[in-house]
Design a protein around this motif. Structure first.
Motif, mmCIF file in Angstrom:
data_model
loop_
_atom_site.group_PDB
_atom_site.id
_atom_site.type_symbol
_atom_site.label_atom_id
_atom_site.label_comp_id
_atom_site.label_asym_id
_atom_site.label_seq_id
_atom_site.Cartn_x
_atom_site.Cartn_y
_atom_site.Cartn_z
ATOM 1 N N VAL A 62 -5.714 -1.896 -6.532
ATOM 2 C CA VAL A 62 -6.807 -1.256 -5.806
ATOM 3 C C VAL A 62 -6.535 0.215 -5.542
ATOM 4 O O VAL A 62 -5.397 0.678 -5.564
ATOM 5 C CB VAL A 62 -7.063 -1.977 -4.459
ATOM 6 N N HIS A 99 -18.053 -7.310 1.516
ATOM 7 C CA HIS A 99 -17.291 -7.292 0.275
ATOM 8 C C HIS A 99 -18.040 -7.996 -0.837
ATOM 9 O O HIS A 99 -18.927 -8.825 -0.599
ATOM 10 C CB HIS A 99 -15.896 -7.902 0.474
ATOM 11 N N THR A 133 -12.206 -0.076 -0.024
ATOM 12 C CA THR A 133 -11.278 -0.468 -1.085
ATOM 13 C C THR A 133 -12.069 -0.891 -2.316
ATOM 14 O O THR A 133 -13.111 -1.537 -2.184
ATOM 15 C CB THR A 133 -10.393 -1.647 -0.626
ATOM 16 N N THR A 184 -7.680 2.764 -2.262
ATOM 17 C CA THR A 184 -8.163 2.577 -0.898
ATOM 18 C C THR A 184 -7.786 3.769 -0.027
ATOM 19 O O THR A 184 -6.846 4.506 -0.330
ATOM 20 C CB THR A 184 -7.566 1.289 -0.302
ATOM 21 N N ASN A 185 -8.522 3.941 1.069
ATOM 22 C CA ASN A 185 -8.149 4.937 2.075
ATOM 23 C C ASN A 185 -7.446 4.288 3.261
ATOM 24 O O ASN A 185 -7.258 4.914 4.304
ATOM 25 C CB ASN A 185 -9.381 5.707 2.572
ATOM 26 N N GLN A 186 -7.058 3.021 3.104
ATOM 27 C CA GLN A 186 -6.408 2.261 4.170
ATOM 28 C C GLN A 186 -4.980 1.919 3.749
ATOM 29 O O GLN A 186 -4.761 1.295 2.716
ATOM 30 C CB GLN A 186 -7.189 0.968 4.436
ATOM 31 N N THR A 187 -3.997 2.336 4.560
ATOM 32 C CA THR A 187 -2.608 2.039 4.235
ATOM 33 C C THR A 187 -2.064 0.841 4.992
ATOM 34 O O THR A 187 -0.975 0.363 4.681
ATOM 35 C CB THR A 187 -1.711 3.254 4.538
ATOM 36 N N ARG A 218 0.859 -1.178 0.000
ATOM 37 C CA ARG A 218 0.000 0.000 0.000
ATOM 38 C C ARG A 218 0.902 1.236 0.000
ATOM 39 O O ARG A 218 1.685 1.434 0.937
ATOM 40 C CB ARG A 218 -0.921 0.018 1.237
ATOM 41 N N TRP A 264 -7.365 8.743 -1.471
ATOM 42 C CA TRP A 264 -7.158 7.391 -2.006
ATOM 43 C C TRP A 264 -5.691 7.134 -2.285
ATOM 44 O O TRP A 264 -4.961 7.988 -2.798
ATOM 45 C CB TRP A 264 -7.955 7.216 -3.291
#
Length: 234
Positions: free
Chosen positions: A197, A152, A182, A199-202, A19, A222
């Motif tokens: 992808v 999901h 995601t 995503t806002n998640q690292t 990520r 993102w």
């Protein structure tokens, strides 16, 4: 998010995921997020039987080292609407927390998940993953409990191409006040699976992902990411 799917006995599954930390919005100056640091995960899973898999994951975020087990508990439904149920549990040690006071005596985390997956027709797969997480915030001197709900779906447009999306509803933590979302595309090529992808998640490892993210789910926040998995049927 995990699925209830397991692999045949004796099969190995290798994974490398990444990520990127810079957001895509930085544009050409940061090569749309590629020209910067990132969070990396390596994973190795082994199928003890057709229904039981053991896994070892390692992320460079706080040197998070996880051992997990997954069990394919039940498979049923009709030919038109089959479903699977699985359970998964893991324990993680944050062996080198970075600039986190108080983590030295409280670095272990636990989680348990129930995976419910359903195939609607030939092209739409959906899943629900209720989760219990012990000690979501390792900087706290006392461990607490948290719950998350993962949702999901995946739409298969051909044998080798599909589109995917997931959302994790998390209990807000002090630094991680947002749910993680995601979406992206998966490409399958003879044993390799490539997920690309936004995503806002690292974070990557479950005990870190399930606790939420500091970033809003907006285009400005993102990040790019990828997952590569390879089935090794020795």
């Amino acid at each position: 998010l995990p699925t209830a799917e397991t692999l045949p006995e004796g099969t190995w599954l290798f994974e490398i995921s990444h990520r990127f930390l810079p957001p895509v919005k930085e544009g050409a100056s940061a090569l749309w997020g590629l020209d910067g640091g990132g969070i990396i995960r390596f994973g190795l899973n082994y199928s003890l039987s057709d229904d039981i898999m053991l896994g070892l994951l390692r992320s460079n975020l706080d040197d998070n080292l996880e051992f997990n087990a997954k069990f394919g508990a039940y498979e049923g439904g009709s030919e038109a609407l089959p479903f699977k149920i699985g359970v998964m549990a893991g324990v993680a040690l944050n062996t080198d927390p970075f600039l986190i006071e108080g983590a030295e005596d409280n670095e272990a985390q636990l989680y348990g998940q129930l995976m419910i997956n359903m195939l609607v027709g030939d092209r739409l797969a959906i899943g629900i993953v209720p989760t219990y997480l012990r000690n979501p915030r390792i900087r706290d001197l006392e461990a607490e409990n948290a719950f998350a709900l993962g949702l999901h779906g995946q739409v298969y447009v051909s044998r080798s191409v599909s589109f995917l999306a997931e959302w994790i509803v998390s209990e807000a933590q002090a630094e991680n006040t947002n749910d993680g979302g995601t979406f992206g595309v998966e490409l399958e090529t003879r044993g390799h699976f490539f997920k690309i992808v936004l995503t806002n998640q690292t974070s990557l490892n479950p005990t870190q992902v399930l606790g939420g993210t500091p970033f809003d789910f907006q285009p400005d926040e993102w990040r790019l990411g990828f997952n590569i998995t390879r089935i090794l049927p020795f």
